[in-house]
Motif scaffolding. Structure first.
Motif, PDB file in Angstrom:
ATOM      1  N   THR A 195       0.820  -1.218   0.000  1.00 24.66           N
ATOM      2  CA  THR A 195       0.000   0.000   0.000  1.00 24.66           C
ATOM      3  C   THR A 195       0.851   1.263   0.000  1.00 24.66           C
ATOM      4  OG1 THR A 195      -0.052   0.200   2.407  1.00 24.66           O
ATOM      5  CG2 THR A 195      -1.748  -1.195   1.381  1.00 24.66           C
ATOM      6  N   LEU A 224       1.343   6.541   1.801  1.00 21.86           N
ATOM      7  CA  LEU A 224       0.330   5.783   1.067  1.00 21.86           C
ATOM      8  C   LEU A 224       0.343   6.095  -0.425  1.00 21.86           C
ATOM      9  CD1 LEU A 224      -2.076   3.823   1.704  1.00 21.86           C
ATOM     10  CD2 LEU A 224      -3.525   5.858   1.750  1.00 21.86           C
ATOM     11  N   LYS A 225       0.299   5.045  -1.243  1.00 18.26           N
ATOM     12  CA  LYS A 225       0.144   5.230  -2.680  1.00 18.26           C
ATOM     13  C   LYS A 225      -1.251   5.790  -2.952  1.00 18.26           C
ATOM     14  CE  LYS A 225       2.935   1.108  -3.756  1.00 18.26           C
ATOM     15  NZ  LYS A 225       4.059   1.682  -4.515  1.00 18.26           N
ATOM     16  N   SER A 226      -1.400   6.542  -4.022  1.00 16.24           N
ATOM     17  CA  SER A 226      -2.717   7.115  -4.320  1.00 16.24           C
ATOM     18  C   SER A 226      -2.851   7.355  -5.813  1.00 16.24           C
ATOM     19  CB  SER A 226      -2.908   8.436  -3.566  1.00 16.24           C
ATOM     20  OG  SER A 226      -1.934   9.386  -3.983  1.00 16.24           O
ATOM     21  N   GLY A 227      -4.093   7.598  -6.227  1.00 13.42           N
ATOM     22  CA  GLY A 227      -4.335   8.070  -7.582  1.00 13.42           C
ATOM     23  C   GLY A 227      -4.506   7.003  -8.630  1.00 13.42           C
ATOM     24  N   ARG A 228      -4.501   5.711  -8.264  1.00 14.31           N
ATOM     25  CA  ARG A 228      -4.693   4.685  -9.268  1.00 14.31           C
ATOM     26  C   ARG A 228      -5.145   3.396  -8.605  1.00 14.31           C
ATOM     27  NH1 ARG A 228      -0.302   1.057  -9.777  1.00 14.31           N
ATOM     28  NH2 ARG A 228       1.480   1.542  -8.448  1.00 14.31           N
ATOM     29  N   ASP A 229      -5.599   2.467  -9.435  1.00 14.99           N
ATOM     30  CA  ASP A 229      -5.968   1.144  -8.954  1.00 14.99           C
ATOM     31  C   ASP A 229      -4.700   0.441  -8.472  1.00 14.99           C
ATOM     32  OD1 ASP A 229      -6.878  -1.400  -8.501  1.00 14.99           O
ATOM     33  OD2 ASP A 229      -7.560  -1.771 -10.542  1.00 14.99           O
ATOM     34  N   LEU A 230      -4.712  -0.010  -7.229  1.00 18.52           N
ATOM     35  CA  LEU A 230      -3.531  -0.638  -6.644  1.00 18.52           C
ATOM     36  C   LEU A 230      -3.564  -2.161  -6.728  1.00 18.52           C
ATOM     37  CD1 LEU A 230      -2.984   1.461  -3.387  1.00 18.52           C
ATOM     38  CD2 LEU A 230      -1.993   1.796  -5.659  1.00 18.52           C
ATOM     39  N   ASP A 249       7.242   3.901   1.420  1.00 19.30           N
ATOM     40  CA  ASP A 249       6.958   3.215   0.160  1.00 19.30           C
ATOM     41  C   ASP A 249       8.235   2.748  -0.532  1.00 19.30           C
ATOM     42  OD1 ASP A 249       5.321   2.152  -1.797  1.00 19.30           O
ATOM     43  OD2 ASP A 249       5.225   4.003  -2.967  1.00 19.30           O
TER      44      ASP A 249
END
Length: 460
Positions: free
Chosen positions: A233, A238-244, A309
């Motif tokens: 994740t 936190l990753k963001s802005g797209r389908d993970l 990350d």
């Protein structure tokens, strides 16, 4: 009409009077066409020009045919070994057969575990001729890559730090490989503080798996270190802005290493190899690793966390230290490590850093087996950008570019001086965006063949 297909080449005399086929032969640049001829289904192959014929082309043609015939629910496809060898006479006869089988099996690959209305179907390949040994070799190679694909495609509530080790134990039972699993309590004793820190917020406890295969103890000891993040994740960063969804594949390095071990064990290779697989899940929670925290490693080095990350390098560091403890002569780590490598090399080729001569050797191996890779530089001038005000180093660089290079420089600090080392960044090639050749629109299984063939090459 029988539910079988004959696979023949465009120079076969019995097809020269068919106008559609004549047009295909005259106008196409290779590939194949499926047609009815004398009441039977036929797959007509037109090979590319001799100077462009490679084993990868053989694998891709076979993969495309297998996918199409399997989609049509054709029971079997038959090809003459002599016809296959004669049509590709510039290549080694046995290797042609193995490559065709490998491409066929991988082209028909499907991951249907969670499809309730689709049953797996694969057209059976029949090769006429005394070529059983080459057929078996191709199947073993394909099975190893399929194993890697299965691991990468599996969903994270099924494959996680607590279940992944059990999958590996089961995969290597009744073989000559020895699997050792270290759980949280033992990891604390072993001071694997990178693994423990990254997995701190997960509901699953971390693990570290060693798979030792001693095919010939007189050979140099090779350690294969694979990043096993079962879901990433990004942690607090936190990753963001797209389908993970594809972050379940952040254990692609671990899958590559496991697949390589499968290939080596099943082919009874004369090698001395140990796989080292740190396994974690990177989650945000009240227990999360926080930016600014400092991790102290077993070898005394300290790392300040600038970004959670950038977790892969934190667990690979433990793997590299462990490889040194085991006195490995060669160390290859492989990981879905940086988006930067995909930006640099695109979706079809991975990057390799480290020993320059070995990097060239690995590139040549990849050109033969289809796991394409390109040597990348480790720029010493960038090393200082990993400096930290509070620890020996940070896990991220102050540069806004060269991310794959600085990640490699970070890992280099944990490599024992006595060992020859390579770092493979496979982030850009972990999945294919479309079904083409022998690749499905899912995980590629990259690295299994590359690492196994490297180990065999080094052990000659």
């Amino acid at each position: 009409m029988t539910n079988k297909a004959n696979i023949i080449f465009a120079n076969d005399s019995k097809i020269t009077n068919d106008e559609q086929l004549k047009a295909f032969i005259e106008n196409s640049e290779g590939g194949f066409i499926t047609t009815l001829l004398d009441g039977a289904m036929n797959v007509i192959i037109k090979p590319v020009k001799e100077e462009k014929r490679t084993y990868e082309e053989v694998r891709n043609i076979a993969g495309n045919i297998a996918r199409e015939l399997s989609a049509r629910k054709v029971d079997s496809g038959t090809i003459e070994a002599d016809a296959l060898e004669n049509a590709l006479s510039n290549l080694d006869k046995g290797e042609i057969i193995s490559a065709f089988v490998e491409g066929w099996e991988l082209g028909a690959y499907q991951f249907l575990t969670y499809k309730s209305n689709i049953e797996a179907f694969q057209t059976e390949l029949e090769i006429a001729g005394e070529v059983d040994a080459f057929i078996q070799r191709g199947k073993v190679r394909a099975q190893a890559v399929s194993f890697s694909r299965d691991l990468m495609n599996e969903v994270p509530n099924v494959l996680n730090p607590e279940t992944f080790p059990d999958v590996l134990v089961d995969a290597f039972k009744d073989t000559n490989a020895k699997v050792t699993v270290y759980r949280k309590e033992k990891l604390e004793e072993m001071e694997m503080n990178g693994v423990l820190s990254v997995c701190r917020a997960s509901k699953y406890e971390p693990a570290f798996v060693e798979i030792a295969y001693l095919g010939d103890e007189s050979k140099p000891h090779i350690a294969l270190v694979g990043k096993g993040v079962t879901f990433d994740t990004g942690g607090i960063s936190l990753k963001s802005g797209r389908d993970l969804s594809d972050m379940r594949m952040d254990m692609g390095g671990a899958a590559a290493v496991a697949g390589a071990m499968k290939l080596l064990v099943e082919s009874k290779a004369k090698v001395n190899v140990t796989a080292l697989i740190p396994i974690v899940e990177n989650m945000p929670d009240q227990q999360s690793l926080l930016p600014s925290e400092v991790i102290r490693y077993k070898n005394g080095l300290t790392v300040q966390v600038g970004n959670t990350d950038a977790e892969g390098r934190l667990i690979l560091a433990d793997g590299l230290i462990r490889a040194g403890d085991l006195n490995a002569d060669y160390i290859v780590d492989i990981a879905t490590l940086t988006g930067a490598i995909g930006n640099a090399l695109g979706p079809k080729i991975a990057g390799v850093f480290g020993d320059e001569a070995l990097s060239i050797d690995l590139k040549i191996i990849g050109e033969e087996n289809g796991d394409y890779i390109w040597p990348m530089p480790l720029i010493d001038a960038y090393d200082s950008t990993l400096a930290s005000d509070y620890a020996d180093m940070s896990n991220i660089s102050t540069l806004s570019s060269a991310g794959s290079i600085t990640a490699g420089l970070f890992l280099r600090r944990f490599v024992p001086k006595e060992a020859k080392w390579l770092h493979v960044d496979m982030a850009g090639v972990m999945a294919s965006s479309q079904a083409r050749g022998y690749y499905p629109k899912t995980a590629t299984g990259f690295g299994a063949r590359l690492l196994a063939d490297f180990a065999i090459n080094v052990s000659k």
